[in-house]
Design a protein around this motif. Structure first.
Motif: not given
Length: 597
Positions: A327-329, A336-346
């Motif tokens: 993930a970025v950073g 995968i919860l570090r990825h922005a799009d997965v976090r958006r969904m959660l």
């Protein structure tokens, strides 16, 4: 697949800061609802839901129910879970102590019911329908009927159903054809009913059916419908069970989801006629049934919250375990919860679920205040408030459940499409929710018709005034100034849409029906933001008082996410309401199938 864990912190926080549980406990009617009592009930319900009921969810979906020799056979573990439910007295929380109830607030039973539905929605439908049947009988039944049936139903020893629609009727109950003929001190019921949830099972010793039917001299339409109590087993004068009534399961429906819930075609009076007893007055059956239906609609909205909670938990735990990519950073692979799009969904799943929970709990609390307040004016206002919010709770929370459970599949990626992960079950189970207890189209028509046009927007205006007060409070907290501005813009759009609804509906007969769904979704989105902002302000206040629980920060961040990423949906709903009925009604019947002829 992850297990279920009840979100007790959020439940209790919403009860205290949205449902006004401390204020309810100050009323003599609910003086037993002390903080210690509330916490103890929620803690034990959380344990039962996680340890006893949740383990039956997957096996129930896999095994389903089956019909053998006219009897419905339930999946492994269902009867044992029901026995523990009954022995724990869980069905009696909100009912009258005269009939074995505990006399606690209805709004306290709501988080308990949410836990059952999250743990296993198929199983949870049985107590849900039973409690609705108790409510209908308590409010409308004769003293003799209540004396004979209520205590056993409240204890859970007997369960209840409601038998409304028939083949070809759908939501139009005016065409119900089942018959009832007087015979001595009872009636003989004949006819067929469809879509009867838990119409038969072996988990309880008797099943009490509430059945809509017509008397021989009944006028056509809904005014000719009466309500009857028809037990599976007749009850002798000494209270013991007698012979089997003339009630049978004709077949079971094969469904997209809720496989472990028996959805029955019921046959009444195939032989001599089923013995039934009149509930309420002749010709008032639909009014009697609606005392059950209104609470059932709130309960279905709650089911939307419950299945969303279950889907979110599973998606969150999967996203924390599943490792894929950097993930970025981060310099290494991680969850995968570090990825922005997965976090958006959660975060979408989490914020919609928590908004729905607060809205559902709030509406149910108004029913408690309407019942317990001595001031008749205040009680009437609370009743009107609950009535206005009911179609929003049922409609919006169940539509939200479609999105949340679908996102739950998406978070799992390809594995979400595989049944073994369990994510697909939540998606399938949730699909019934916008349909039963009145489709969401009917809920939308109820909101714009009975709940807005009929009173010229008074109930809507009262709720909007409450929203204005929360906005004013938020403007005084630096962290929520922007959120207050965002909610204010949504509120003004809702006011404009309501004004247009009141004006255009008087001149255009198509307008209200054409815009009803989008109006409901706009109001749900607005009310979801309102309820979350209330909880965020309460969380900030607790933080300022020195509390350090991370939940308090999570509550505020969830609200800010909702304001940024969810609330703006009101713009599209408002624009669609503004567009009115023109393009919808421009299509004639032949235009709809012109590509095929």
């Amino acid at each position: 697949m992850a297990d279920y864990k009840a979100p007790l912190k959020d439940m209790q926080f919403v009860l205290n800061n949205v449902s006004r549980m401390p204020q309810l406990a100050e009323l003599s009617t609910f003086e037993d609802a002390t903080p210690d009592m509330v916490s103890a009930i929620l803690e034990e319900a959380g344990r039962v839901s996680a340890e006893v009921i949740a383990p039956t969810n997957t096996v129930g979906d896999e095994q389903g129910v089956r019909l053998e020799d006219g009897n419905v056979i339930t999946p492994d573990g269902f009867a044992e879970a029901y026995q523990q439910y009954m022995e724990g007295g869980w069905g009696s929380l909100q009912f009258d102590p005269e009939f074995g109830g505990q006399g606690l607030p209805y709004s306290l039973s709501i988080p308990v019911m949410e836990m059952w539905q999250s743990a296993n929605m198929s199983w949870g439908l049985c107590p849900l329908l039973s409690q609705g049947a108790v409510e209908a009988l308590y409010l409308n039944g004769s003293d003799e009927l209540k004396k004979t049936y209520l205590e056993k139903m409240i204890s859970g020893e007997w369960t209840g159903t409601m038998n409304l629609t028939e083949p070809g009727a759908g939501s139009d109950l005016s065409v119900v054809r089942s018959k009832a003929e007087l015979e001595g001190d009872h009636y003989r019921i004949s006819g067929q009913k469809i879509f009867i949830t838990w119409g038969d099972h072996q988990m309880a010793e008797n099943i009490i059916h509430l059945v809509l039917a017509r008397l021989p001299d009944a006028p056509p339409g809904v005014r000719g419908i009466s309500l009857f109590l028809v037990p599976k087993f007749l009850v002798n004068e000494n209270g013991e069970l007698g012979e089997r009534n003339d009630v049978q399961v004709a077949s079971l429906e094969h469904k997209l989801g809720i496989h472990a819930s028996a959805t029955c075609v019921m046959a009444f009076g195939e032989k001599e006629g089923a013995v039934g007893y009149l509930v309420g007055e002749p010709g008032k059956g639909l009014a009697c049934m609606f005392t059950m239906m209104n609470n059932a609609r709130l309960a279905v909205g709650l089911q939307g919250v419950a299945i969303s909670e279950r889907a979110y938990q599973q998606a969150f735990w999967y996203a924390g375990d599943r490792t894929q990519g950097k993930a970025v950073g981060f310099n290494e692979e991680g969850p995968i919860l570090r990825h922005a799009d997965v976090r958006r969904m959660l975060m979408t799943m989490k914020s919609l679920t928590e908004a729905g929970r607060a809205l559902a709990y709030d509406a149910c609390a108004s029913l408690d205040f309407a019942h317990a307040l001595d001031d008749k004016v205040q009680a009437a206002a609370e009743k009107a408030r609950a009535a206005y919010l009911t179609p929003i709770v049922k409609g919006w929370c169940t539509e939200v459940a479609q999105e949340v459970t679908s996102l739950g599949v998406q978070v799992h990626g390809g594995m979400g499409f595989i049944e073994e992960t369990g994510a697909a079950q939540h998606f399938r189970d949730a699909r019934i929710l916008p349909i039963y207890e009145g489709t969401n189209g009917i809920q939308a028509l109820d909101l714009v018709g009975r709940k807005t046009l009929m009173d010229q927007g008074q109930a809507a205006q009262a709720v909007m005034e409450e929203i204005s007060q929360v906005i004013a409070q938020a403007r005084g907290v630096a962290r929520f100034v922007t959120a207050a501005e965002q909610l204010e813009a949504a509120l003004q759009a809702a006011k404009t849409a309501t004004t247009q609804l009141l004006g255009d509906s008087a001149e255009n007969p198509y307008f209200s029906g054409a815009v009803a769904y989008n109006y409901l979704m706009m109001m749900g989105t607005l009310c979801g933001g309102w309820e979350l902002l209330r909880t965020a302000l309460a969380a900030a206040e607790s933080q300022a008082a020195g509390e350090t629980d991370p939940y308090l920060e999570s509550k505020q961040l969830t609200t800010l996410f909702y304001m940024d990423q969810i609330l703006p949906r009101y713009l599209s709903y408002a624009q669609m309401v503004s567009a009115g009925s023109t393009s919808i009604m421009a299509f004639a019947d032949e235009h709809l199938d012109s590509s095929y002829n």
